[in-house]
Design an enzyme around this catalytic site. Structure first.
Site, PDB file in Angstrom:
ATOM      1  N   ARG A 103       4.624 -43.134  10.437  1.00 30.28           N
ATOM      2  CA  ARG A 103       5.201 -44.199   9.610  1.00 30.28           C
ATOM      3  C   ARG A 103       6.376 -44.884  10.297  1.00 30.28           C
ATOM      4  O   ARG A 103       6.565 -46.095  10.182  1.00 30.28           O
ATOM      5  CB  ARG A 103       5.668 -43.621   8.264  1.00 30.28           C
ATOM      6  CG  ARG A 103       4.540 -43.176   7.370  1.00 30.28           C
ATOM      7  CD  ARG A 103       5.062 -42.733   6.000  1.00 30.28           C
ATOM      8  NE  ARG A 103       3.996 -42.114   5.231  1.00 30.28           N
ATOM      9  CZ  ARG A 103       3.113 -42.781   4.502  1.00 30.28           C
ATOM     10  NH1 ARG A 103       3.172 -44.084   4.425  1.00 30.28           N
ATOM     11  NH2 ARG A 103       2.168 -42.153   3.831  1.00 30.28           N
ATOM     12  N   MET A 131       1.964 -51.431  -0.543  1.00 30.79           N
ATOM     13  CA  MET A 131       1.379 -50.134  -0.883  1.00 30.79           C
ATOM     14  C   MET A 131       1.569 -49.084   0.214  1.00 30.79           C
ATOM     15  O   MET A 131       0.773 -48.142   0.315  1.00 30.79           O
ATOM     16  CB  MET A 131      -0.107 -50.308  -1.225  1.00 30.79           C
ATOM     17  CG  MET A 131      -0.353 -51.285  -2.379  1.00 30.79           C
ATOM     18  SD  MET A 131       0.577 -50.920  -3.900  1.00 30.79           S
ATOM     19  CE  MET A 131      -0.441 -49.606  -4.577  1.00 30.79           C
ATOM     20  N   ARG A 132       2.603 -49.211   1.024  1.00 29.03           N
ATOM     21  CA  ARG A 132       2.927 -48.184   2.002  1.00 29.03           C
ATOM     22  C   ARG A 132       4.204 -47.475   1.575  1.00 29.03           C
ATOM     23  O   ARG A 132       5.170 -48.139   1.145  1.00 29.03           O
ATOM     24  CB  ARG A 132       3.146 -48.780   3.406  1.00 29.03           C
ATOM     25  CG  ARG A 132       2.015 -49.628   3.927  1.00 29.03           C
ATOM     26  CD  ARG A 132       0.707 -48.886   4.015  1.00 29.03           C
ATOM     27  NE  ARG A 132       0.774 -47.695   4.836  1.00 29.03           N
ATOM     28  CZ  ARG A 132      -0.167 -46.748   4.838  1.00 29.03           C
ATOM     29  NH1 ARG A 132      -1.225 -46.858   4.043  1.00 29.03           N
ATOM     30  NH2 ARG A 132      -0.048 -45.700   5.625  1.00 29.03           N
ATOM     31  N   ASN A 140      11.822 -53.095  -5.891  1.00 28.63           N
ATOM     32  CA  ASN A 140      10.378 -52.844  -5.999  1.00 28.63           C
ATOM     33  C   ASN A 140       9.946 -53.089  -7.437  1.00 28.63           C
ATOM     34  O   ASN A 140      10.714 -52.827  -8.371  1.00 28.63           O
ATOM     35  CB  ASN A 140      10.072 -51.388  -5.626  1.00 28.63           C
ATOM     36  CG  ASN A 140       8.592 -51.068  -5.743  1.00 28.63           C
ATOM     37  OD1 ASN A 140       7.733 -51.831  -5.292  1.00 28.63           O
ATOM     38  ND2 ASN A 140       8.262 -49.935  -6.364  1.00 28.63           N
ATOM     39  N   HIS A 194       7.039 -51.848 -10.145  1.00 29.67           N
ATOM     40  CA  HIS A 194       6.074 -50.769 -10.337  1.00 29.67           C
ATOM     41  C   HIS A 194       5.416 -50.954 -11.704  1.00 29.67           C
ATOM     42  O   HIS A 194       6.110 -51.223 -12.699  1.00 29.67           O
ATOM     43  CB  HIS A 194       6.789 -49.416 -10.265  1.00 29.67           C
ATOM     44  CG  HIS A 194       5.854 -48.258 -10.364  1.00 29.67           C
ATOM     45  ND1 HIS A 194       5.004 -47.917  -9.330  1.00 29.67           N
ATOM     46  CD2 HIS A 194       5.594 -47.390 -11.377  1.00 29.67           C
ATOM     47  CE1 HIS A 194       4.274 -46.869  -9.702  1.00 29.67           C
ATOM     48  NE2 HIS A 194       4.615 -46.540 -10.936  1.00 29.67           N
ATOM     49  N   LEU A 198      10.174 -41.864  -3.960  1.00 34.13           N
ATOM     50  CA  LEU A 198       9.164 -42.843  -4.379  1.00 34.13           C
ATOM     51  C   LEU A 198       9.312 -43.237  -5.848  1.00 34.13           C
ATOM     52  O   LEU A 198       9.357 -42.372  -6.730  1.00 34.13           O
ATOM     53  CB  LEU A 198       7.760 -42.245  -4.145  1.00 34.13           C
ATOM     54  CG  LEU A 198       6.582 -43.158  -4.509  1.00 34.13           C
ATOM     55  CD1 LEU A 198       6.494 -44.332  -3.538  1.00 34.13           C
ATOM     56  CD2 LEU A 198       5.278 -42.376  -4.533  1.00 34.13           C
ATOM     57  N   GLU A 243       4.863 -58.695 -15.447  1.00 30.83           N
ATOM     58  CA  GLU A 243       5.476 -58.533 -14.118  1.00 30.83           C
ATOM     59  C   GLU A 243       5.968 -59.883 -13.605  1.00 30.83           C
ATOM     60  O   GLU A 243       7.041 -60.001 -13.007  1.00 30.83           O
ATOM     61  CB  GLU A 243       4.473 -57.931 -13.131  1.00 30.83           C
ATOM     62  CG  GLU A 243       4.081 -56.494 -13.454  1.00 30.83           C
ATOM     63  CD  GLU A 243       3.175 -55.880 -12.397  1.00 30.83           C
ATOM     64  OE1 GLU A 243       3.381 -56.126 -11.195  1.00 30.83           O
ATOM     65  OE2 GLU A 243       2.238 -55.145 -12.776  1.00 30.83           O
TER      66      GLU A 243
HETATM   67  C1  GAR Z   1       1.230 -55.129  -9.116  1.00 30.19           C
HETATM   68  O1  GAR Z   1       0.683 -54.735 -10.338  1.00 30.19           O
HETATM   69  C2  GAR Z   1       2.379 -54.229  -8.720  1.00 30.19           C
HETATM   70  O2  GAR Z   1       3.152 -53.804  -9.805  1.00 30.19           O
HETATM   71  C3  GAR Z   1       1.633 -53.078  -8.118  1.00 30.19           C
HETATM   72  O3  GAR Z   1       0.603 -53.663  -7.362  1.00 30.19           O
HETATM   73  C4  GAR Z   1       0.237 -54.896  -7.973  1.00 30.19           C
HETATM   74  C5  GAR Z   1       0.299 -55.985  -6.922  1.00 30.19           C
HETATM   75  O4  GAR Z   1      -0.216 -57.186  -7.412  1.00 30.19           O
HETATM   76  N1  GAR Z   1       2.484 -52.294  -7.293  1.00 30.19           N
HETATM   77  C6  GAR Z   1       2.354 -50.985  -7.136  1.00 30.19           C
HETATM   78  O5  GAR Z   1       1.474 -50.346  -7.664  1.00 30.19           O
HETATM   79  C7  GAR Z   1       3.385 -50.356  -6.231  1.00 30.19           C
HETATM   80  N2  GAR Z   1       3.343 -48.937  -6.314  1.00 30.19           N
HETATM   81  P1  GAR Z   1       0.115 -58.552  -6.661  1.00 30.19           P
HETATM   82  O6  GAR Z   1      -0.235 -58.354  -5.184  1.00 30.19           O
HETATM   83  O7  GAR Z   1      -0.800 -59.548  -7.326  1.00 30.19           O
HETATM   84  O8  GAR Z   1       1.558 -58.851  -6.856  1.00 30.19           O
END
Ligand code: GAR
Length: 196
Positions: A66, A91-92, A108, A110, A145, A175
């Site tokens: 990483r 997602m990393r 971030n 979530h 995390l 979101e």
């Molecule tokens: C979103 O729902 C975000 O909250 C989630 O991925 C999606 C991305 O959507 N993030 C996670 O799960 C992080 N652990 P997007 O690319 O359309 O913004």
């Protein structure tokens, strides 16, 4: 002074678009970079179409190293000289070393009401638990995390017959309201949580 915002994505980037579209007019910040661990991430083309510089570093050749991946990713990020780093569907998992560089200025989003359901499959877990409400959280990133001080939350009801997809879609709408609201407040130097 206007704050410079870099955004990290892995996928479609709908949160990134919401953030970038919000940074106009008297907003105290502007987007300076959208970067991804995947050159095929749909959000990169959306950012480019908005005139925002983009970069990608494929994490796969680095395997489990990483830190080596992050060293490559850091090059375009540092060149963009961001004041604030926003993870938006990135997602990393980041190492403590990377997180430490941006301590106090990395956010971030979530898709759960943290501290419930850190990690993956948040909507499935909320449905399996029989929760009557779900939602999303924006928090400051710390080495743990999906931990770190909560800067905002938005709630939605869980409805009878909800599937992972229907619940995810309802949460995603929130979101797109929450993250821009938190970023604006954060860029103004105000860390009081935004509750929608
Ligand atoms: C979103 O729902 C975000 O909250 C989630 O991925 C999606 C991305 O959507 N993030 C996670 O799960 C992080 N652990 P997007 O690319 O359309 O913004």
């Amino acid at each position: 002074m206007t704050k410079r915002v870099a955004i990290l994505i892995s996928g479609g980037g709908s949160n990134m678009v919401a953030l970038c579209e919000s940074m106009v007019g008297d907003h105290p910040a502007r987007p300076v970079l959208v970067a991804s661990n995947d050159a095929a991430a749909g959000g990169l083309a959306k950012a480019a179409a908005m005139g925002i510089p983009t970069a990608s570093v494929d994490h796969r050749p680095f395997g489990t190293d990483r830190a080596a991946f992050e060293a490559e990713l850091l090059t375009p990020i540092l060149a963009a000289e961001p004041d604030i780093l926003c993870l938006a569907g990135f997602m990393r998992v980041l190492t403590p070393g990377f997180v430490g560089r941006f301590a106090g200025r990395m956010l971030n989003i979530h898709p759960s009401l943290l501290p419930k359901y850190p990690g993956l499959h948040t909507h499935r877990r909320a449905l399996e638990a029989g929760d009557t409400e779900a939602g999303c959280t924006v928090h400051e990133v710390t080495p743990v995390l999906d931990d770190g001080p909560i800067l905002g939350q938005a709630r939605v009801p869980v409805l009878a017959g909800d599937t992972e997809a229907s619940l995810a879609a309802r949460v995603l709408v929130q979101e797109h309201h929450l993250y821009p609201a938190v970023l604006r407040r954060f860029a103004e130097g105000d860390r009081r949580p935004v509750i929608l």
